[in-house]
Design a protein around this motif. Sequence first.
Motif, PDB file in Angstrom:
ATOM      1  N   GLN A   1       0.794  -1.236   0.000  1.00  0.00           N
ATOM      2  CA  GLN A   1       0.000   0.000   0.000  1.00  0.00           C
ATOM      3  C   GLN A   1       0.826   1.285   0.000  1.00  0.00           C
ATOM      4  O   GLN A   1       0.262   2.379   0.087  1.00  0.00           O
ATOM      5  N   THR A   2       2.154   1.193  -0.094  1.00  0.00           N
ATOM      6  CA  THR A   2       2.959   2.417  -0.141  1.00  0.00           C
ATOM      7  C   THR A   2       3.072   2.900  -1.582  1.00  0.00           C
ATOM      8  O   THR A   2       2.922   2.125  -2.530  1.00  0.00           O
ATOM      9  N   ARG A   3       3.370   4.199  -1.750  1.00  0.00           N
ATOM     10  CA  ARG A   3       3.410   4.775  -3.098  1.00  0.00           C
ATOM     11  C   ARG A   3       4.703   5.535  -3.398  1.00  0.00           C
ATOM     12  O   ARG A   3       4.887   6.061  -4.499  1.00  0.00           O
ATOM     13  N   SER A   4       5.608   5.613  -2.421  1.00  0.00           N
ATOM     14  CA  SER A   4       6.860   6.345  -2.662  1.00  0.00           C
ATOM     15  C   SER A   4       7.981   5.745  -1.834  1.00  0.00           C
ATOM     16  O   SER A   4       7.743   5.082  -0.811  1.00  0.00           O
ATOM     17  N   ASN A   5       9.216   6.002  -2.273  1.00  0.00           N
ATOM     18  CA  ASN A   5      10.382   5.509  -1.539  1.00  0.00           C
ATOM     19  C   ASN A   5      10.422   6.106  -0.130  1.00  0.00           C
ATOM     20  O   ASN A   5      10.807   5.429   0.832  1.00  0.00           O
ATOM     21  N   GLU A   6      10.001   7.346  -0.019  1.00  0.00           N
ATOM     22  CA  GLU A   6      10.022   8.017   1.294  1.00  0.00           C
ATOM     23  C   GLU A   6       9.027   7.378   2.258  1.00  0.00           C
ATOM     24  O   GLU A   6       9.236   7.379   3.470  1.00  0.00           O
ATOM     25  N   GLY A   7       7.947   6.824   1.727  1.00  0.00           N
ATOM     26  CA  GLY A   7       6.924   6.229   2.585  1.00  0.00           C
ATOM     27  C   GLY A   7       7.024   4.723   2.721  1.00  0.00           C
ATOM     28  O   GLY A   7       6.135   4.084   3.277  1.00  0.00           O
ATOM     29  N   ARG A   8       8.113   4.131   2.225  1.00  0.00           N
ATOM     30  CA  ARG A   8       8.258   2.669   2.226  1.00  0.00           C
ATOM     31  C   ARG A   8       8.224   2.083   3.639  1.00  0.00           C
ATOM     32  O   ARG A   8       8.627   2.737   4.604  1.00  0.00           O
ATOM     33  N   LEU A   9       7.740   0.868   3.751  1.00  0.00           N
ATOM     34  CA  LEU A   9       7.677   0.179   5.050  1.00  0.00           C
ATOM     35  C   LEU A   9       9.040  -0.329   5.482  1.00  0.00           C
ATOM     36  O   LEU A   9       9.330  -0.420   6.669  1.00  0.00           O
ATOM     37  N   GLY A  10       9.856  -0.737   4.528  1.00  0.00           N
ATOM     38  CA  GLY A  10      11.113  -1.412   4.825  1.00  0.00           C
ATOM     39  C   GLY A  10      10.947  -2.913   4.635  1.00  0.00           C
ATOM     40  O   GLY A  10       9.861  -3.476   4.812  1.00  0.00           O
ATOM     41  N   ALA A  11      12.030  -3.577   4.267  1.00  0.00           N
ATOM     42  CA  ALA A  11      11.977  -4.994   3.897  1.00  0.00           C
ATOM     43  C   ALA A  11      11.525  -5.900   5.045  1.00  0.00           C
ATOM     44  O   ALA A  11      10.773  -6.851   4.831  1.00  0.00           O
ATOM     45  N   VAL A  12      11.976  -5.605   6.252  1.00  0.00           N
ATOM     46  CA  VAL A  12      11.605  -6.467   7.382  1.00  0.00           C
ATOM     47  C   VAL A  12      10.111  -6.350   7.675  1.00  0.00           C
ATOM     48  O   VAL A  12       9.426  -7.346   7.921  1.00  0.00           O
ATOM     49  N   ALA A  13       9.584  -5.142   7.614  1.00  0.00           N
ATOM     50  CA  ALA A  13       8.145  -4.944   7.817  1.00  0.00           C
ATOM     51  C   ALA A  13       7.342  -5.616   6.701  1.00  0.00           C
ATOM     52  O   ALA A  13       6.253  -6.151   6.948  1.00  0.00           O
ATOM     53  N   CYS A  14       7.880  -5.614   5.475  1.00  0.00           N
ATOM     54  CA  CYS A  14       7.206  -6.295   4.363  1.00  0.00           C
ATOM     55  C   CYS A  14       7.175  -7.803   4.589  1.00  0.00           C
ATOM     56  O   CYS A  14       6.176  -8.468   4.292  1.00  0.00           O
ATOM     57  N   LEU A  15       8.267  -8.351   5.100  1.00  0.00           N
ATOM     58  CA  LEU A  15       8.308  -9.778   5.417  1.00  0.00           C
ATOM     59  C   LEU A  15       7.288 -10.103   6.502  1.00  0.00           C
ATOM     60  O   LEU A  15       6.529 -11.088   6.398  1.00  0.00           O
ATOM     61  N   GLN A  16       7.238  -9.281   7.545  1.00  0.00           N
ATOM     62  CA  GLN A  16       6.259  -9.474   8.615  1.00  0.00           C
ATOM     63  C   GLN A  16       4.834  -9.393   8.065  1.00  0.00           C
ATOM     64  O   GLN A  16       3.969 -10.188   8.430  1.00  0.00           O
ATOM     65  N   LEU A  17       4.599  -8.447   7.148  1.00  0.00           N
ATOM     66  CA  LEU A  17       3.289  -8.280   6.533  1.00  0.00           C
ATOM     67  C   LEU A  17       2.868  -9.553   5.795  1.00  0.00           C
ATOM     68  O   LEU A  17       1.724 -10.005   5.918  1.00  0.00           O
ATOM     69  N   ALA A  18       3.799 -10.148   5.046  1.00  0.00           N
ATOM     70  CA  ALA A  18       3.502 -11.372   4.300  1.00  0.00           C
ATOM     71  C   ALA A  18       3.192 -12.535   5.242  1.00  0.00           C
ATOM     72  O   ALA A  18       2.239 -13.291   5.022  1.00  0.00           O
ATOM     73  N   VAL A  19       3.980 -12.666   6.296  1.00  0.00           N
ATOM     74  CA  VAL A  19       3.770 -13.756   7.260  1.00  0.00           C
ATOM     75  C   VAL A  19       2.379 -13.653   7.887  1.00  0.00           C
ATOM     76  O   VAL A  19       1.667 -14.656   8.027  1.00  0.00           O
TER      77      VAL A  19
END
Length: 274
Positions: A89-107
């Motif tokens: 759901q992010t739309r810009s590099n400045e608003g990115r969640l970060g890779a670890v948060a993305c992994l947590q999101l998938a889990v």
Amino acid sequence: MKAVILAAGYGTRLQRDVLADSSGRFAHLAGTAKPLLPVGRCALTSHWVRALSASACVDCVYVVTNALYHAAFEEWASHFTNVKILNDQTRSNEGRLGAVACLQLAVKHFNIEDHVLVIGGDTLFKEDFSLSRVKERFSDLQAKCEDSCLVLSYQCRDEETHKYGILEVDSDLRVLCMKEKPLPSETKSRRACPCFYVLSKNSLPLLDTFIEEKKEAPIDEKDAPGNFVSWLISRKPVYTHEICGRFDVGNLPSYVECDRYFREKLQDDESYMV
């Protein structure tokens, strides 16, 4: 086992290089997510899906992307039966969640309660790499301790240590620590650690702990997935599996090198990474 491919980055360096290139040779790459760049005869990430399917390592591949590239990933995934796309759901590099948060999101989103193969969406490996051998090594570690996790390492040059996470290991190839971008004088090790991890199902709850601890930290501490691995080393046994090297598509020159290798030098496309 499940695979999670981290593909929610914005590829700002590469896109900057493409726009600045005056030759026009790479204009077709403008606006393309790095994992969907053509590498050899298919998209970069397609190499992973084909190898994961052929090796029967995983029963499903989850790809985490962002709102900017979501439609493109959905179109790409429509050609595979075992791939599911998750939009962070992010739309810009400045608003990115970060890779670890993305992994947590998938889990959490896919309710994963299995071992997880984590793959950086801009990374490919040299031809010595084999998913089947990685699976065998992980199974051996699991037979001894169900908490065990597995990462990869390859030898980098002295002048490259400042670009990578560097692993220090014992005689059993258990990781003692990961030093983040050290000077050559700060470690005797030259074991660079790429973004490819096999996380045991017992280690997955620690994602929540890590994110909670880092909730007030700057994005850089939550972005690089190596930060989680470095933190995990003192909490779960982490071992390394050695490979020859990798292709890391960060900017235009590294993309050109990777694409040329797959077009001109790849020996066996069918068995690649299997």
